[in-house]
Scaffold this motif. Structure first.
Motif, PDB file in Angstrom:
ATOM      1  N   ARG A 128      56.977 114.704  29.000  1.00 14.99           N
ATOM      2  CA  ARG A 128      56.787 113.897  27.793  1.00 14.99           C
ATOM      3  C   ARG A 128      56.736 112.428  28.207  1.00 14.99           C
ATOM      4  NH1 ARG A 128      56.564 116.992  23.434  1.00 14.99           N
ATOM      5  NH2 ARG A 128      57.563 119.023  23.628  1.00 14.99           N
ATOM      6  N   ALA A 129      55.669 111.770  27.772  1.00 13.91           N
ATOM      7  CA  ALA A 129      55.473 110.363  28.125  1.00 13.91           C
ATOM      8  C   ALA A 129      55.510 109.499  26.877  1.00 13.91           C
ATOM      9  CB  ALA A 129      54.127 110.186  28.834  1.00 13.91           C
ATOM     10  N   ASP A 155      42.904 109.489  28.172  1.00 21.13           N
ATOM     11  CA  ASP A 155      42.619 109.124  29.560  1.00 21.13           C
ATOM     12  C   ASP A 155      43.905 108.780  30.311  1.00 21.13           C
ATOM     13  OD1 ASP A 155      39.912 109.520  29.214  1.00 21.13           O
ATOM     14  OD2 ASP A 155      39.440 107.376  28.952  1.00 21.13           O
ATOM     15  N   ILE A 156      44.789 108.054  29.650  1.00 20.52           N
ATOM     16  CA  ILE A 156      46.083 107.720  30.266  1.00 20.52           C
ATOM     17  C   ILE A 156      46.867 109.002  30.520  1.00 20.52           C
ATOM     18  CG2 ILE A 156      48.301 106.581  29.879  1.00 20.52           C
ATOM     19  CD1 ILE A 156      46.700 104.463  28.231  1.00 20.52           C
ATOM     20  N   ALA A 157      46.848 109.919  29.549  1.00 16.84           N
ATOM     21  CA  ALA A 157      47.551 111.191  29.710  1.00 16.84           C
ATOM     22  C   ALA A 157      46.993 111.973  30.904  1.00 16.84           C
ATOM     23  CB  ALA A 157      47.448 112.024  28.433  1.00 16.84           C
ATOM     24  N   LYS A 158      45.682 112.000  31.055  1.00 16.03           N
ATOM     25  CA  LYS A 158      45.067 112.712  32.188  1.00 16.03           C
ATOM     26  C   LYS A 158      45.487 112.095  33.519  1.00 16.03           C
ATOM     27  CE  LYS A 158      41.058 114.396  29.675  1.00 16.03           C
ATOM     28  NZ  LYS A 158      39.612 114.238  29.441  1.00 16.03           N
ATOM     29  N   THR A 159      45.544 110.772  33.552  1.00 15.39           N
ATOM     30  CA  THR A 159      45.979 110.089  34.777  1.00 15.39           C
ATOM     31  C   THR A 159      47.430 110.443  35.092  1.00 15.39           C
ATOM     32  OG1 THR A 159      44.461 108.266  34.330  1.00 15.39           O
ATOM     33  CG2 THR A 159      46.246 107.838  35.883  1.00 15.39           C
ATOM     34  N   LEU A 160      48.267 110.434  34.062  1.00 18.27           N
ATOM     35  CA  LEU A 160      49.674 110.788  34.268  1.00 18.27           C
ATOM     36  C   LEU A 160      49.817 112.249  34.686  1.00 18.27           C
ATOM     37  CD1 LEU A 160      51.292 108.874  31.259  1.00 18.27           C
ATOM     38  CD2 LEU A 160      51.401 108.259  33.680  1.00 18.27           C
ATOM     39  N   GLU A 161      48.960 113.127  34.161  1.00 20.41           N
ATOM     40  CA  GLU A 161      48.994 114.535  34.560  1.00 20.41           C
ATOM     41  C   GLU A 161      48.679 114.683  36.049  1.00 20.41           C
ATOM     42  OE1 GLU A 161      46.353 116.673  31.949  1.00 20.41           O
ATOM     43  OE2 GLU A 161      47.795 116.646  30.302  1.00 20.41           O
ATOM     44  N   LYS A 162      47.702 113.901  36.534  1.00 18.07           N
ATOM     45  CA  LYS A 162      47.362 113.945  37.958  1.00 18.07           C
ATOM     46  C   LYS A 162      48.530 113.454  38.815  1.00 18.07           C
ATOM     47  CE  LYS A 162      42.416 113.303  37.317  1.00 18.07           C
ATOM     48  NZ  LYS A 162      41.309 112.347  37.449  1.00 18.07           N
ATOM     49  N   VAL A 194      52.769 100.075  28.952  1.00 17.85           N
ATOM     50  CA  VAL A 194      53.954 100.550  29.667  1.00 17.85           C
ATOM     51  C   VAL A 194      54.032 102.048  29.397  1.00 17.85           C
ATOM     52  CG1 VAL A 194      56.459 100.454  29.868  1.00 17.85           C
ATOM     53  CG2 VAL A 194      55.175  98.368  29.417  1.00 17.85           C
ATOM     54  N   ALA A 195      54.082 102.832  30.463  1.00 22.75           N
ATOM     55  CA  ALA A 195      54.205 104.284  30.327  1.00 22.75           C
ATOM     56  C   ALA A 195      55.530 104.712  30.946  1.00 22.75           C
ATOM     57  CB  ALA A 195      53.051 104.991  31.025  1.00 22.75           C
ATOM     58  N   LYS A 196      56.231 105.576  30.231  1.00 18.90           N
ATOM     59  CA  LYS A 196      57.528 106.060  30.716  1.00 18.90           C
ATOM     60  C   LYS A 196      57.534 107.574  30.658  1.00 18.90           C
ATOM     61  CE  LYS A 196      62.470 105.900  29.906  1.00 18.90           C
ATOM     62  NZ  LYS A 196      63.544 105.572  29.003  1.00 18.90           N
ATOM     63  N   ILE A 197      57.851 108.194  31.785  1.00 20.82           N
ATOM     64  CA  ILE A 197      58.015 109.646  31.865  1.00 20.82           C
ATOM     65  C   ILE A 197      59.391 109.893  32.457  1.00 20.82           C
ATOM     66  CG2 ILE A 197      57.203 111.809  32.862  1.00 20.82           C
ATOM     67  CD1 ILE A 197      54.447 110.638  33.050  1.00 20.82           C
ATOM     68  N   GLY A 198      60.293 110.413  31.637  1.00 21.50           N
ATOM     69  CA  GLY A 198      61.658 110.621  32.108  1.00 21.50           C
ATOM     70  C   GLY A 198      62.284 109.296  32.466  1.00 21.50           C
ATOM     71  N   VAL A 248      61.084 107.402  35.023  1.00 24.10           N
ATOM     72  CA  VAL A 248      60.085 106.623  35.748  1.00 24.10           C
ATOM     73  C   VAL A 248      59.292 105.777  34.761  1.00 24.10           C
ATOM     74  CG1 VAL A 248      58.091 106.729  37.281  1.00 24.10           C
ATOM     75  CG2 VAL A 248      59.915 108.421  37.501  1.00 24.10           C
ATOM     76  N   VAL A 249      59.210 104.473  35.048  1.00 22.33           N
ATOM     77  CA  VAL A 249      58.475 103.550  34.186  1.00 22.33           C
ATOM     78  C   VAL A 249      57.333 102.926  34.981  1.00 22.33           C
ATOM     79  CG1 VAL A 249      58.628 101.434  32.817  1.00 22.33           C
ATOM     80  CG2 VAL A 249      60.545 103.027  32.858  1.00 22.33           C
ATOM     81  N   PHE A 250      56.131 102.984  34.414  1.00 24.14           N
ATOM     82  CA  PHE A 250      54.955 102.331  34.976  1.00 24.14           C
ATOM     83  C   PHE A 250      54.654 101.150  34.065  1.00 24.14           C
ATOM     84  CE2 PHE A 250      54.609 106.871  35.891  1.00 24.14           C
ATOM     85  CZ  PHE A 250      54.532 106.851  37.268  1.00 24.14           C
ATOM     86  N   ASP A 251      54.954  99.932  34.538  1.00 24.19           N
ATOM     87  CA  ASP A 251      54.838  98.747  33.690  1.00 24.19           C
ATOM     88  C   ASP A 251      53.618  97.933  34.105  1.00 24.19           C
ATOM     89  OD1 ASP A 251      55.161  96.521  32.101  1.00 24.19           O
ATOM     90  OD2 ASP A 251      57.317  96.362  32.462  1.00 24.19           O
ATOM     91  N   GLY A 252      52.554  98.034  33.323  1.00 25.47           N
ATOM     92  CA  GLY A 252      51.335  97.261  33.550  1.00 25.47           C
ATOM     93  C   GLY A 252      51.136  96.243  32.445  1.00 25.47           C
ATOM     94  N   SER A 253      52.234  95.730  31.908  1.00 27.16           N
ATOM     95  CA  SER A 253      52.136  94.797  30.790  1.00 27.16           C
ATOM     96  C   SER A 253      51.953  93.366  31.291  1.00 27.16           C
ATOM     97  CB  SER A 253      53.385  94.875  29.915  1.00 27.16           C
ATOM     98  OG  SER A 253      54.516  94.417  30.620  1.00 27.16           O
ATOM     99  N   VAL A 254      51.352  92.545  30.452  1.00 27.74           N
ATOM    100  CA  VAL A 254      51.190  91.131  30.762  1.00 27.74           C
ATOM    101  C   VAL A 254      52.560  90.465  30.835  1.00 27.74           C
ATOM    102  CG1 VAL A 254      50.254  88.939  29.895  1.00 27.74           C
ATOM    103  CG2 VAL A 254      48.878  91.021  29.760  1.00 27.74           C
ATOM    104  N   ARG A 255      53.465  90.870  29.968  1.00 31.98           N
ATOM    105  CA  ARG A 255      54.815  90.313  29.985  1.00 31.98           C
ATOM    106  C   ARG A 255      55.463  90.508  31.358  1.00 31.98           C
ATOM    107  NH1 ARG A 255      59.245  92.813  26.111  1.00 31.98           N
ATOM    108  NH2 ARG A 255      59.048  94.433  27.652  1.00 31.98           N
ATOM    109  N   ARG A 256      55.360  91.710  31.934  1.00 30.56           N
ATOM    110  CA  ARG A 256      55.944  91.990  33.258  1.00 30.56           C
ATOM    111  C   ARG A 256      55.263  91.138  34.318  1.00 30.56           C
ATOM    112  NH1 ARG A 256      60.047  92.348  35.340  1.00 30.56           N
ATOM    113  NH2 ARG A 256      60.663  93.791  33.738  1.00 30.56           N
ATOM    114  N   GLN A 257      53.939  90.997  34.223  1.00 31.41           N
ATOM    115  CA  GLN A 257      53.215  90.189  35.205  1.00 31.41           C
ATOM    116  C   GLN A 257      53.644  88.724  35.131  1.00 31.41           C
ATOM    117  OE1 GLN A 257      49.052  91.015  34.597  1.00 31.41           O
ATOM    118  NE2 GLN A 257      49.329  93.202  34.975  1.00 31.41           N
ATOM    119  N   LEU A 258      53.845  88.217  33.904  1.00 27.46           N
ATOM    120  CA  LEU A 258      54.312  86.838  33.745  1.00 27.46           C
ATOM    121  C   LEU A 258      55.726  86.666  34.290  1.00 27.46           C
ATOM    122  CD1 LEU A 258      52.917  85.980  30.201  1.00 27.46           C
ATOM    123  CD2 LEU A 258      52.135  85.061  32.397  1.00 27.46           C
ATOM    124  N   LEU A 259      56.597  87.634  34.038  1.00 29.21           N
ATOM    125  CA  LEU A 259      57.965  87.564  34.571  1.00 29.21           C
ATOM    126  C   LEU A 259      57.964  87.594  36.098  1.00 29.21           C
ATOM    127  CD1 LEU A 259      59.885  89.873  32.069  1.00 29.21           C
ATOM    128  CD2 LEU A 259      60.158  87.398  32.349  1.00 29.21           C
TER     129      LEU A 259
END
Length: 183
Positions: free
Chosen positions: A110-111, A126-133, A154-158, A160-171
């Motif tokens: 569950r993401a 498309d994001i779900a397919k990428t996460l499935e791979k 931002v995608a979170k599975i369990g 594990v967090v994949f943070d591709g947000s602009v906020r994270r990049q600025l921080l």
């Protein structure tokens, strides 16, 4: 922490019984329905969970509704055991962990996906397919709009967090500037 350990123990025990009987989904549905019922009828939940009432009285209340609720014999015995051990107050956590066991058994992850704006269904898929791979599991997506992200996702599975947000990049950029690592 202790409640989580208790919930896991009881959920695993019920799951093992469900696997033996081949009724993993059925028991999960019955468990969730009973949790929902207790949530909708707090007086019933109190009558069954309150240690001030004698165990026999709590069991009598439970048995008076079993026929109306339509619980299987295994789940009836399971809830009886929870009443005896004074663990019925942990039923929601048990049901939640049981759901996780069902997902693991069915190879489902569950993401939670958050983005600054609404995403089209095709993009979410498309994001779900990428996460499935990446996970090797079937991914079920729950989308949430979060304007604090500025942009990106931002995608979170369990855990594990994949943070591709602009906020994270600025921080990250800000931290790099503080350290003087640029240039």
């Amino acid at each position: 922490m202790k409640n989580l350990i208790i919930a896991k123990r009881y959920a695993k025990a019920l799951f093992n019984l469900a696997e033996e009987d081949g009724k993993v989904e059925q028991y999960g549905q019955e468990l969730n329905e009973f949790v929902r019922l207790l949530g909708e009828l707090p007086e019933l939940a109190n009558a069954m969970q309150n240690p001030m009432y004698a165990e026999a009285a709590r069991k009598a209340v439970f048995h008076s509704i079993v026929g109306k609720v339509g619980l299987s014999p295994i789940l009836t015995s399971f809830i009886n055991l929870l009443i005896e051990k004074k663990r019925l107050q942990n039923l929601a956590e048990i049901a939640e962990f049981y759901g996780r066991l069902i997902d693991a058994h069915a190879n489902i992850a569950r993401a939670q996906i958050r983005a600054a704006t609404e995403l089209k269904d095709e993009v979410v898929q498309d994001i779900a397919k990428t996460l499935e791979k990446m996970t090797g599991k079937h991914v079920v997506v729950e989308f949430q709009k979060d304007s604090s992200l500025i942009g990106g996702i931002v995608a979170k599975i369990g855990d594990v967090v994949f943070d591709g947000s602009v906020r994270r990049q600025l921080l990250t950029f800000k931290e790099t500037m503080k350290r003087g690592a640029l240039g």
